[in-house]
Scaffold this active site. Structure first.
Site, PDB file in Angstrom:
ATOM      1  N   SER A 288      -3.380  52.001 -24.363  1.00 51.72           N
ATOM      2  CA  SER A 288      -4.449  52.065 -23.355  1.00 51.72           C
ATOM      3  C   SER A 288      -4.049  51.301 -22.109  1.00 51.72           C
ATOM      4  O   SER A 288      -3.073  50.539 -22.108  1.00 51.72           O
ATOM      5  CB  SER A 288      -5.744  51.471 -23.915  1.00 51.72           C
ATOM      6  OG  SER A 288      -5.620  50.065 -24.049  1.00 51.72           O
ATOM      7  N   CYS A 289      -4.830  51.470 -21.045  1.00 49.50           N
ATOM      8  CA  CYS A 289      -4.563  50.740 -19.803  1.00 49.50           C
ATOM      9  C   CYS A 289      -4.674  49.232 -20.023  1.00 49.50           C
ATOM     10  O   CYS A 289      -3.871  48.452 -19.500  1.00 49.50           O
ATOM     11  CB  CYS A 289      -5.531  51.189 -18.700  1.00 49.50           C
ATOM     12  SG  CYS A 289      -7.276  51.046 -19.142  1.00 49.50           S
ATOM     13  N   GLY A 348     -10.277  48.450 -27.999  1.00 49.19           N
ATOM     14  CA  GLY A 348      -9.271  48.449 -29.052  1.00 49.19           C
ATOM     15  C   GLY A 348      -7.981  47.790 -28.624  1.00 49.19           C
ATOM     16  O   GLY A 348      -7.007  47.756 -29.366  1.00 49.19           O
ATOM     17  N   ASN A 453      -6.545  50.366 -13.621  1.00 51.98           N
ATOM     18  CA  ASN A 453      -6.585  51.036 -14.918  1.00 51.98           C
ATOM     19  C   ASN A 453      -6.319  52.533 -14.827  1.00 51.98           C
ATOM     20  O   ASN A 453      -6.112  53.188 -15.838  1.00 51.98           O
ATOM     21  CB  ASN A 453      -7.938  50.802 -15.601  1.00 51.98           C
ATOM     22  CG  ASN A 453      -9.117  51.053 -14.685  1.00 51.98           C
ATOM     23  OD1 ASN A 453      -9.487  50.175 -13.899  1.00 51.98           O
ATOM     24  ND2 ASN A 453      -9.715  52.234 -14.766  1.00 51.98           N
TER      25      ASN A 453
END
Length: 481
Positions: A288-289, A348, A453
């Site tokens: 993820s970012c 997460g 992001n």
């Protein structure tokens, strides 16, 4: 002559030098596949003012402004060499030359510093690698912009197709318009035309086929002349190996997911664990970012000080997953209006750290708050270190990491005392250390890490794709390990 006259004369002189740099940078890129950088920032296709601003920005990280009068001699020296595909950092050349006491000329020093990219040592220019985008949302369009920008000499990565679900009349025109204009990231740098009859978008000369399909199993990419391609899935619909394997159709060799992978799908953060990707691995994730934002500085801190435990709090811009106004959502809080509320939600990123940094024994916890800004987030990384440190020590260490370490493409550093989130829109780094907000007391360190992001993460995705494609070229001067 007044001080004002002196300043203006100096500015015009530097403008003239920057103007003369542009054709040299462009020629190196087009003819030799050489990307000219300045402290990890590309100077390819940049304007005069952009080149000057990039030089001035060096004062925030290196402590003093870097002038084009200092870097131009190194650029001229590069044009005389038999260079192969590579990335060459003028900022690093200038800095290491200053520290060198052997009395070498700029030409001699430059030839020595980039020797690995010249003559018999240079690597061969590789054939273009086909890339397919599955989905064309926020990340998909930014990745498309980056792939088109990096097409350069025609080597490297080549965006061949975009796969989307059919959207009715003038679908391709509307999608091209979304690529052309972006409310956050501005205008596309170049020209875009549409051929509706052939379902093709032509962007800066790159012909990109738009393929309509509701399911991966419906596409045979070889029908479009696509071979051995890397498919980037930016829909997030499938996140495990079984689901992502649906993309392994004729013409597709590898699949890269722009979301955290589940199960045994490797989560790759470029700069940290990209070198662990096995050559025969067909499916991987770019995590993820937020994972990309926190893992590089977390690794840097663990390498130097050791990390016993940590907590990350992300203050994250709202995303397309949330509702514009209060409405039904499978996640209760995310159903509330994104532009009107701060929304507590899960992340997460903390649990994903273990996949990217398996040697890190520290327990990392995390939580997230979505806030009413459309882009750029900040991660607050609270660490208990294995030894005590001072603020000045950690400050100088992280600044040096951003300049000279193998993580310099991932970690940026700013000393701007008035920095706010919008200042980092378009940042190509995974995260930016805010020096002014840094807190260190004994064995406790709190890092404030800005990150775009959308765009910064898209840059990390492209770096992973370049690596697994074999078109990630070495950087000179060599980075200290």
């Amino acid at each position: 002559m007044t001080v004002n006259d002196d300043s203006f004369t100096n500015w015009m002189h530097r403008e003239e030098i920057a103007e003369s740099m542009i054709p040299l940078i462009g020629k190196l890129h087009r003819e030799r596949d050489v990307t000219v950088l300045l402290h990890s920032r590309s100077l390819v296709n940049k304007s005069v003012v952009s080149i000057l601003k990039t030089h001035r920005f060096a004062r925030q990280i290196a402590g003093a402004e870097l002038s084009v009068t200092e870097t131009m001699p190194f650029l001229r020296a590069l044009t005389t060499l038999d260079l192969g595909p590579s990335q060459i950092d003028l900022g690093m050349l200038a800095a290491t030359y200053k520290a060198d006491d052997r009395g070498l000329s700029v030409a001699e020093f430059t030839a020595e510093a980039v020797a690995g990219a010249t003559g018999a040592n240079k690597i061969e220019r590789r054939e273009p690698r086909d890339v397919v985008l599955y989905g064309f949302g926020r990340i998909g369009r930014l990745v498309a912009r980056l792939l088109i920008e990096k097409a350069g000499s025609g080597n490297g990565l080549r965006l061949r197709a975009i796969v989307v679900r059919g959207g009715g009349a003038q679908d391709i025109v509307k999608r091209a318009s979304l690529l052309r204009r972006d409310s956050i990231h501005g205008q596309f740098q170049g020209t875009i035309t549409v051929d509706e009859d052939s379902s093709t978008i032509v962007a800066n000369g790159n012909a990109i086929k738009v393929i309509y399909a509701d399911d991966p199993s419906h596409v045979d990419y070889t029908e479009y002349g696509i071979r051995d391609a890397i498919l980037i899935d930016n829909t997030g619909k499938w996140r495990d190996r079984e689901g992502l394997s649906k993309h392994l159709r004729p013409g597709i060799e590898k699949v890269v997911l722009t979301a955290p992978g589940k199960g045994d799908v490797p989560n790759i953060v470029h700069g940290v664990n990209h070198d662990t990707v096995k050559p025969d691995e067909q499916i991987l994730s770019c995590a993820s970012c937020t994972t990309n934002a926190i893992v590089p500085p977390l690794k840097a801190m663990d390498d130097e000080y050791g990390v016993l435990r940590g907590h990350v709090e992300t203050v994250h811009s709202f995303t397309n997953d949330q509702n514009l106004l209060d409405n039904y959502h499978k996640s209760e809080r995310r159903g509330r209006s994104a532009p009107l509320n701060m929304v507590i939600t899960e992340t997460g990123a903390a649990s994903a750290v273990a996949k990217a940094l398996p040697d890190l024994k520290a327990r990392i916890t995390g939580s997230s708050i979505r806030v009413p800004v459309p882009d750029v987030s900040i991660a607050i990384l609270n660490l208990q270190l294995a030894r005590e440190a001072t603020r000045a020590e950690v400050h100088d260490y992280l600044r040096e990491v951003s300049l000279t370490s193998p993580l310099k493409r991932q970690i940026d550093f700013t000393t701007a005392p008035d920095a706010v989130s919008s200042d980092f829109i378009g940042s190509r780094h995974a995260s930016i250390v805010d020096a002014g907000a840094l807190k260190v007391e004994g064995d406790n360190a709190i890092l404030y890490l800005w990150y775009d992001n959308e765009f910064g993460y898209s840059c990390q995705v492209v770096r992973v794709v370049q690596h697994v494609s074999g078109v990630e070229y070495p950087t000179y001067p060599a980075t200290a390990v």
